[in-house]
Design a protein around this motif. Structure first.
Motif, PDB file in Angstrom:
ATOM      1  N   LEU A 264       0.785 -37.192  12.660  1.00 27.24           N
ATOM      2  CA  LEU A 264       0.485 -36.146  13.644  1.00 27.24           C
ATOM      3  C   LEU A 264       1.052 -36.482  15.024  1.00 27.24           C
ATOM      4  O   LEU A 264       1.227 -35.593  15.858  1.00 27.24           O
ATOM      5  CB  LEU A 264      -1.025 -35.947  13.751  1.00 27.24           C
ATOM      6  CG  LEU A 264      -1.676 -35.178  12.590  1.00 27.24           C
ATOM      7  CD1 LEU A 264      -3.183 -35.395  12.593  1.00 27.24           C
ATOM      8  CD2 LEU A 264      -1.349 -33.692  12.693  1.00 27.24           C
ATOM      9  N   TRP A 268       1.994 -33.858  18.055  1.00 24.97           N
ATOM     10  CA  TRP A 268       1.323 -33.898  19.357  1.00 24.97           C
ATOM     11  C   TRP A 268       2.310 -34.205  20.472  1.00 24.97           C
ATOM     12  O   TRP A 268       2.213 -33.657  21.580  1.00 24.97           O
ATOM     13  CB  TRP A 268       0.221 -34.944  19.332  1.00 24.97           C
ATOM     14  CG  TRP A 268      -0.984 -34.543  18.531  1.00 24.97           C
ATOM     15  CD1 TRP A 268      -1.522 -33.305  18.410  1.00 24.97           C
ATOM     16  CD2 TRP A 268      -1.824 -35.419  17.755  1.00 24.97           C
ATOM     17  NE1 TRP A 268      -2.643 -33.337  17.604  1.00 24.97           N
ATOM     18  CE2 TRP A 268      -2.850 -34.623  17.194  1.00 24.97           C
ATOM     19  CE3 TRP A 268      -1.813 -36.776  17.476  1.00 24.97           C
ATOM     20  CZ2 TRP A 268      -3.846 -35.151  16.381  1.00 24.97           C
ATOM     21  CZ3 TRP A 268      -2.797 -37.312  16.664  1.00 24.97           C
ATOM     22  CH2 TRP A 268      -3.806 -36.496  16.119  1.00 24.97           C
ATOM     23  N   GLN A 273       0.700 -27.393  18.217  1.00 23.14           N
ATOM     24  CA  GLN A 273      -0.575 -27.357  17.518  1.00 23.14           C
ATOM     25  C   GLN A 273      -0.317 -27.615  16.033  1.00 23.14           C
ATOM     26  O   GLN A 273       0.405 -26.864  15.383  1.00 23.14           O
ATOM     27  CB  GLN A 273      -1.253 -25.998  17.685  1.00 23.14           C
ATOM     28  CG  GLN A 273      -2.442 -25.746  16.781  1.00 23.14           C
ATOM     29  CD  GLN A 273      -3.551 -26.781  16.945  1.00 23.14           C
ATOM     30  OE1 GLN A 273      -3.907 -27.116  18.079  1.00 23.14           O
ATOM     31  NE2 GLN A 273      -4.091 -27.278  15.846  1.00 23.14           N
ATOM     32  N   ALA A 309      -7.737 -31.954  13.469  1.00 15.12           N
ATOM     33  CA  ALA A 309      -6.549 -31.561  14.226  1.00 15.12           C
ATOM     34  C   ALA A 309      -6.270 -30.067  14.120  1.00 15.12           C
ATOM     35  O   ALA A 309      -5.367 -29.564  14.794  1.00 15.12           O
ATOM     36  CB  ALA A 309      -5.336 -32.349  13.735  1.00 15.12           C
ATOM     37  N   PRO A 385      -7.737 -40.017  16.373  1.00 15.03           N
ATOM     38  CA  PRO A 385      -6.796 -38.946  16.717  1.00 15.03           C
ATOM     39  C   PRO A 385      -6.511 -38.913  18.226  1.00 15.03           C
ATOM     40  O   PRO A 385      -7.307 -39.382  19.035  1.00 15.03           O
ATOM     41  CB  PRO A 385      -7.526 -37.672  16.268  1.00 15.03           C
ATOM     42  CG  PRO A 385      -8.527 -38.133  15.255  1.00 15.03           C
ATOM     43  CD  PRO A 385      -8.948 -39.503  15.698  1.00 15.03           C
ATOM     44  N   ASP A 387      -5.452 -35.857  19.754  1.00  7.61           N
ATOM     45  CA  ASP A 387      -5.256 -34.451  20.078  1.00  7.61           C
ATOM     46  C   ASP A 387      -5.670 -34.126  21.511  1.00  7.61           C
ATOM     47  O   ASP A 387      -5.000 -33.340  22.200  1.00  7.61           O
ATOM     48  CB  ASP A 387      -6.022 -33.574  19.087  1.00  7.61           C
ATOM     49  CG  ASP A 387      -7.496 -33.942  19.010  1.00  7.61           C
ATOM     50  OD1 ASP A 387      -7.815 -35.144  19.049  1.00  7.61           O
ATOM     51  OD2 ASP A 387      -8.347 -33.031  18.902  1.00  7.61           O
TER      52      ASP A 387
END
Length: 513
Positions: A264, A268, A273, A309, A385, A387
């Motif tokens: 991810l 990011w 998104q 996410a 994460p 995010d």
């Protein structure tokens, strides 16, 4: 106890513990400035939720330390009950059981004869009395004094040193006859897992140099971008990236979380998104039952990260191989053009959201020289994460995630794409606990030397700048005012970030201050 003027009351029940007193079942109150609860061994509650044979909550065992009715499962130490030879819960029995357990585990795998465990009936008890004095008891004889404390201290430290000072793992002996160059390859440092196992940047650029430019006007990305960029027919943009990792640890669930966060990172970093994910899993050879269980652990762990996410796992591919490898192809969307490496401006601050040094820690973990607490801390950080950090960096002029090419390599990528140079402060860069000490001892990942060649620096020397990272931090170039706002907003959410340097006019090696 009488010698220490301690009043002993037995056969009583405590009904309440307050800040300054204890209430007994009789109603008596005993004044107390400090209350210590010292209980004997008790079974973990989760054992009662299993179908294991239990006795008083502990796992029942047979003389060969296996379970009644299941000779392939063993239990020793404080979790086990030994009805064949009842003994109190004492560490001496767990230690003495180790050689028998080792023998019987091998016997279970080879269908060989097993040994019974015969714990001694009499054993030495050494109990610290405080003030560097200890009591020793055996054969109903008891002695105490400072000399016994020193003896106990020496025994305890020598035992713990055996768990810390592990002998280095020796590679297998090489045959006498080898092809030219094979001896150098096989004698080299073992290949690291995670991003320490990546191909060097120079090799990667050479291998991809024959690729032609995009033949479709909808493809907007260039070689070196974190993810491919596609212009959507109905407006907006889609990014797509693929990543996989050789397993760093033998924990499928935790390894999956790290691999998902790592995959991810490219999405990011482009300010997109996350949208959908495809898994790519290689399982080592194992039984079908274990395959099913392991794949379920991987799926459940991946779902947690991607659900958080805002992305959906829509399928993937699973095969068997020599070792566990976990990867994901991830897409993301963005209404405006994605953040790339080429938009940085002179004067921009360089921000970093995560420490560096994970490659060194994992390399040391491979040969048993890393501290367990440092390994656990790094793994937990890598599985978190990013995010929210990406959200607060959405106004960045350029951004990437720090992975296999090391911090210096990813700063150099921004500099090359934006035709700038950089000055960074080594003291401002956060470092994982234990990484600096390992670096000073000469530990490094197998990708370290290619990273040094890819991103040379001038000024202060710091090997950690070239350490390959797995699920590393986001590296963003922002105007100073935007950087301060991002740091403030992330801090309000408990997210760490820091300014490690700035970009300057000109081109050339990174300057380390």
């Amino acid at each position: 106890l009488r010698g220490a003027k301690v009043t002993l009351r037995t056969g009583v029940r405590v009904t309440e513990i307050a800040a300054d007193h204890v209430v007994l079942g009789s109603g008596d109150k005993i004044r107390s400035q400090l209350t210590v609860g010292a209980a004997g061994a008790f079974p973990h509650e989760w054992l009662a939720q299993t179908d294991l044979p239990l006795r008083d909550g502990f796992i029942e065992t047979t003389p060969d330390l296996s379970l009644p009715g299941d000779p392939t499962v063993f239990a020793v130490g404080d979790c086990a009950a030994m009805p064949f030879a009842p003994r109190p819960k004492a560490g001496v029995f767990a230690v003495r059981a180790a050689p028998v357990l080792y023998h019987n585990l091998r016997a279970a795998l080879t269908n060989g004869p097993r040994k019974p465990f015969k714990p001694q009936k009499r054993y030495l008890k050494l109990i610290s009395l405080g003030e560097k004095s200890a009591l020793a008891e055996k054969f109903d004889l008891a002695f105490s004094g400072p000399a016994l404390w020193r003896w106990k201290d020496r025994i305890d430290r020598a035992f713990m040193d055996k768990l810390d000072d592990l002998p280095p793992m020796q590679p297998p002996a090489l045959p006498d006859t080898l092809a030219q160059g094979a001896r150098d390859i096989l004698a080299a440092k073992p290949l690291c897992g995670g991003c320490g196992a990546k191909v060097g940047n120079t090799v990667l650029r050479d291998g991809l140099s024959s690729l032609q430019g995009p033949m479709d006007a909808a493809i907007l990305s260039v070689l070196g971008d974190d993810a491919a960029v596609l212009k959507q027919p109905g407006g907006g943009f889609q990014v797509i990236s693929a990543d996989h990792l050789r397993a760093l640890i033998h924990d499928p669930a935790l390894m999956t979380r790290i691999a998902a966060v790592h995959a991810l990172g490219d999405i990011w970093a482009m300010g997109a998104q996350p949208q959908v994910a495809l898994s790519s899993i290689v399982l080592p050879h194992m039984s079908q039952a274990l395959q099913s269980r392991t794949l379920q652990e991987i799926t459940d762990a991946a779902r947690v990260i991607f659900d958080h996410a805002g992305a959906t796992i829509v399928g993937g591919h699973t095969s068997m191989g020599a070792e566990m490898t976990i990867g994901f192809t991830v897409t993301g969307t963005r209404e405006t053009p994605p953040i790339t490496l080429s938009g940085a401006q002179a004067g921009d601050c360089l921000m970093l959201t995560r420490p560096i040094g994970s490659g060194i820690i994992m390399a040391a973990h491979m040969d048993g020289t890393a501290r367990g607490a440092d390994v656990a801390q790094a793994l937990n950080e890598m599985a978190e994460p990013q995010d929210r950090q990406a959200f607060h960096l959405r106004r960045a002029n350029a951004m990437t995630d720090v992975t296999g090419f090391g911090l210096a390599g990813h700063i150099a990528a921004i500099c090359r794409a934006s035709r700038l140079s950089a000055e960074i402060s080594a003291d401002a860069i956060p470092v994982y606990s234990g990484a600096r000490d390992l670096s000073d001892r000469g530990v490094h990942s197998s990708l370290y030397h290619p990273n040094v060649d890819n991103a040379p620096t001038r000024g202060r020397s710091d090997p950690l700048l070239h350490d390959p990272q797995t699920a590393g931090g986001l590296l963003a170039a922002l105007p100073p005012a935007e950087a301060e706002i991002a740091i403030r907003d992330m801090a309000a959410e408990g997210k760490k970030s820091c300014i490690i340097g700035h970009l300057t006019d000109g081109e050339g090696p990174i300057t380390v201050l």
